[in-house]
Design a protein around this motif. Structure first.
Motif, PDB file in Angstrom:
ATOM      1  N   SER A 179       0.831  -1.213   0.000  1.00 15.95           N
ATOM      2  CA  SER A 179       0.000   0.000   0.000  1.00 15.95           C
ATOM      3  C   SER A 179       0.860   1.255   0.000  1.00 15.95           C
ATOM      4  O   SER A 179       0.478   2.286   0.554  1.00 15.95           O
ATOM      5  N   LYS A 180       2.016   1.157  -0.662  1.00 17.42           N
ATOM      6  CA  LYS A 180       2.941   2.298  -0.672  1.00 17.42           C
ATOM      7  C   LYS A 180       2.333   3.515  -1.357  1.00 17.42           C
ATOM      8  O   LYS A 180       2.684   4.655  -1.031  1.00 17.42           O
ATOM      9  N   TRP A 181       1.390   3.301  -2.274  1.00 17.67           N
ATOM     10  CA  TRP A 181       0.760   4.442  -2.949  1.00 17.67           C
ATOM     11  C   TRP A 181      -0.027   5.302  -1.958  1.00 17.67           C
ATOM     12  O   TRP A 181      -0.086   6.525  -2.100  1.00 17.67           O
ATOM     13  N   LYS A 182      -0.621   4.653  -0.953  1.00 14.69           N
ATOM     14  CA  LYS A 182      -1.343   5.417   0.064  1.00 14.69           C
ATOM     15  C   LYS A 182      -0.374   6.220   0.922  1.00 14.69           C
ATOM     16  O   LYS A 182      -0.653   7.373   1.287  1.00 14.69           O
ATOM     17  N   LEU A 183       0.759   5.605   1.236  1.00 16.76           N
ATOM     18  CA  LEU A 183       1.771   6.305   2.026  1.00 16.76           C
ATOM     19  C   LEU A 183       2.313   7.496   1.255  1.00 16.76           C
ATOM     20  O   LEU A 183       2.496   8.583   1.810  1.00 16.76           O
ATOM     21  N   ARG A 184       2.552   7.303  -0.040  1.00 20.11           N
ATOM     22  CA  ARG A 184       3.064   8.398  -0.866  1.00 20.11           C
ATOM     23  C   ARG A 184       2.014   9.494  -1.032  1.00 20.11           C
ATOM     24  O   ARG A 184       2.346  10.688  -1.023  1.00 20.11           O
ATOM     25  N   ALA A 185       0.766   9.085  -1.197  1.00 21.62           N
ATOM     26  CA  ALA A 185      -0.314  10.072  -1.294  1.00 21.62           C
ATOM     27  C   ALA A 185      -0.436  10.857   0.003  1.00 21.62           C
ATOM     28  O   ALA A 185      -0.660  12.078  -0.005  1.00 21.62           O
ATOM     29  N   PHE A 186      -0.285  10.164   1.129  1.00 23.12           N
ATOM     30  CA  PHE A 186      -0.328  10.821   2.429  1.00 23.12           C
ATOM     31  C   PHE A 186       0.821  11.807   2.564  1.00 23.12           C
ATOM     32  O   PHE A 186       0.634  12.933   3.056  1.00 23.12           O
ATOM     33  N   PHE A 187       1.996  11.418   2.115  1.00 28.71           N
ATOM     34  CA  PHE A 187       3.174  12.282   2.204  1.00 28.71           C
ATOM     35  C   PHE A 187       2.994  13.547   1.363  1.00 28.71           C
ATOM     36  O   PHE A 187       3.194  14.672   1.853  1.00 28.71           O
ATOM     37  N   VAL A 188       2.595  13.380   0.109  1.00 25.55           N
ATOM     38  CA  VAL A 188       2.417  14.531  -0.783  1.00 25.55           C
ATOM     39  C   VAL A 188       1.301  15.439  -0.275  1.00 25.55           C
ATOM     40  O   VAL A 188       1.432  16.667  -0.254  1.00 25.55           O
ATOM     41  N   SER A 189       0.191  14.840   0.166  1.00 22.88           N
ATOM     42  CA  SER A 189      -0.932  15.628   0.676  1.00 22.88           C
ATOM     43  C   SER A 189      -0.544  16.390   1.936  1.00 22.88           C
ATOM     44  O   SER A 189      -0.988  17.525   2.149  1.00 22.88           O
ATOM     45  N   SER A 190       0.284  15.771   2.766  1.00 16.18           N
ATOM     46  CA  SER A 190       0.743  16.446   3.984  1.00 16.18           C
ATOM     47  C   SER A 190       1.581  17.678   3.644  1.00 16.18           C
ATOM     48  O   SER A 190       1.476  18.713   4.315  1.00 16.18           O
ATOM     49  N   ILE A 191       2.414  17.565   2.601  1.00 11.16           N
ATOM     50  CA  ILE A 191       3.203  18.720   2.168  1.00 11.16           C
ATOM     51  C   ILE A 191       2.290  19.860   1.749  1.00 11.16           C
ATOM     52  O   ILE A 191       2.470  21.017   2.146  1.00 11.16           O
TER      53      ILE A 191
END
Length: 344
Positions: A278-290
Motif C-alpha cells: 500500500s505504498k501508494w497510500k503512504l506516498r499520497a499521504f506524504f504529498v498531501s501532507s506537504i
C-alpha cells in the motif's frame, strides 16, 4: 534513480514551505482602533451597538445594578467581558472602514479579524476540527475491529501487529489534540491556548516517534528508548516553557513545524524506498501532507470574514485522517500476514 530524485525534490519543497511565512501589520497598533476601544470601555458603546455588561468589571462582578443584571452564565464561561466585546466591535468597525477606503485587511494581536457566530471566535475552524475528530474516531474504531475481530490473534490474545499499542496511544493523543483545538478556536483565552499548544506538542512529538518506529522497523527495546528519550525531552521542555515561562505563539509554531518537517522527511524517505503493497497510500499521504502544511503557512485574510488559511488547513486534514487510517489498516493486514508466515 529518477524516481528517487523526484522524492528528494518533494522533501526539499517540504522544508522550504515550512520555513517560509508571510508577515502582516498589526491592526491593534492603529491609533483609531485604540481610541475606539478606550472610548467603548468608558461609554459601553461602539456607534449604535452598546454592551450591557460594560457596566461590570472584567471578572463579572457588578459595578452597579442588581445581581440579576450580571452576565449570563454561558458568557461568563466563555470569558467575554467589556474589553473583549469592545475590541471585537472596534476591530470589525475599523475593518469596514478600511474596506470602504480600499485598504487591505490587517491583523489584530497577531490574528486576522474573523466574524463571530454565537460567541464562537472561529466557527469554521471549530466545525472542521469537530469533523476531523469524528473521522479520527471512525478510523480508530475501524482499526480496532480489524485487528481484534477480523485478523488472527496470538494464543495469548495479543495482536500480531507490532505497532498496535503505539497506534492506540496515537488515536487518543490526536483526538485529545483536536478536542482542545476546537475549544481554543471557540474561545481563545490563556487557559485554552495552553491546553491547545500543549496537546499539539504532544501530538507532534508522538507522531515523530511513530514515524521513526514504523519507517525503520524498530523492535529492540534499547533502540526504542534511544529514539523516544530525546524526543520526549524536547516535548517536555517545550511544554514547560510555554506553561511556566512564556506562552510564545511564534516559538510554538516554529517548534511544531520543525518537528513536523522532520516527521515528513522520515515518511518521505520510507515512501520512496519501501516495497509495501500500500505504498501508494503512504506516498499520497506524504504529498498531501506537504500541500496541507504549505496551506497552513500561506497566510491570507479570511474570505467573507470566516475562512482563513487555518480553517482550510483544518479542512485539508479531514481526508488526510481518512487516508492515514486506511493505510494503517492495510499495514496491519500486511504485517500480520508476514508474521503468520514466519511463525509457521
Amino acid at each position: 534513480m529518477a524516481r528517487n530524485l523526484r522524492w528528494v525534490v518533494l522533501i526539499v519543497v517540504t522544508v522550504s514551505c515550512l520555513v517560509s511565512a508571510l508577515e502582516a501589520s498589526e491592526g491593534d497598533a492603529d491609533p483609531l482602533y485604540k481610541s475606539c476601544v478606550d472610548q467603548c470601555q468608558k461609554t459601553g458603546c461602539v456607534g449604535d451597538n452598546c454592551f450591557q455588561h460594560c457596566k461590570f468589571s472584567a471578572d463579572g462582578k457588578a459595578i452597579d445594578g442588581p445581581w440579576y443584571m450580571q452576565e449570563p452564565l454561558y458568557l461568563r464561561w466563555k470569558q467575554w467581558d467589556c474589553q473583549s466585546d469592545c475590541q471585537y466591535e472596534c476591530m470589525m468597525t475599523r475593518e469596514e472602514e478600511r474596506k470602504r477606503n480600499g485598504e487591505k485587511p490587517t491583523k489584530y494581536f497577531g490574528k486576522w479579524p474573523l466574524k463571530h457566530v454565537y460567541g464562537i471566535q472561529e466557527p469554521v475552524s471549530v466545525a472542521f476540527s469537530a469533523l476531523d475528530l469524528a473521522i479520527q474516531f471512525h478510523g480508530w474504531v475501524s482499526y480496532f475491529i480489524l485487528v481484534y475481530y477480523n485478523l488472527p490473534l496470538q494464543p495469548n490474545r495479543k495482536t500480531y501487529y507490532e505497532y498496535n499499542g503505539l497506534l492506540h496511544i496515537y488515536a487518543i493523543i490526536v483526538m485529545n489534540s483536536l478536542f482542545w483545538s476546537g475549544v481554543c478556536h471557540s474561545r481563545d483565552v490563556e487557559l485554552t491556548e495552553r491546553l491547545d499548544y500543549s496537546s499539539a506538542t504532544v501530538l507532534a512529538g508522538f507522531s515523530l516517534i511513530l514515524a521513526i518506529m514504523r519507517s525503520f522497523s524498530i523492535h529492540d527495546k534499547s533502540a526504542k528508548v534511544m529514539v523516544t528519550a530525546p524526543i520526549l525531552v524536547v516535548v517536555a521542555t517545550h511544554i514547560l516553557y510555554l506553561n511556566f515561562y512564556n506562552l510564545d505563539e511564534g516559538l510554538h509554531r516554529k517548534v511544531i513545524f520543525g518537528i513536523g518537517a522532520v516527521e515528513l522527511v522520515v515518511w518521505g524517505v520510507w515512501a520512496a524506498l519501501t516495497s509495501h503493497p500500500s505504498k501508494w497510500k503512504l506516498r499520497a499521504f506524504f504529498v498531501s501532507s506537504i500541500l496541507t502544511m504549505c496551506i497552513r503557512m500561506f497566510d491570507f485574510p479570511p474570505y467573507k470574514g470566516y475562512v482563513d488559511a487555518h480553517a482550510l488547513w483544518r479542512a485539508a486534514g479531514i481526508p488526510l485522517s481518512y487516508l492515514w487510517w486506511s493505510f494503517v489498516c492495510d499495514d496491519a493486514v500486511f504485517r500480520t500476514t508476514v508474521l503468520l508466515k514466519k511463525s509457521k
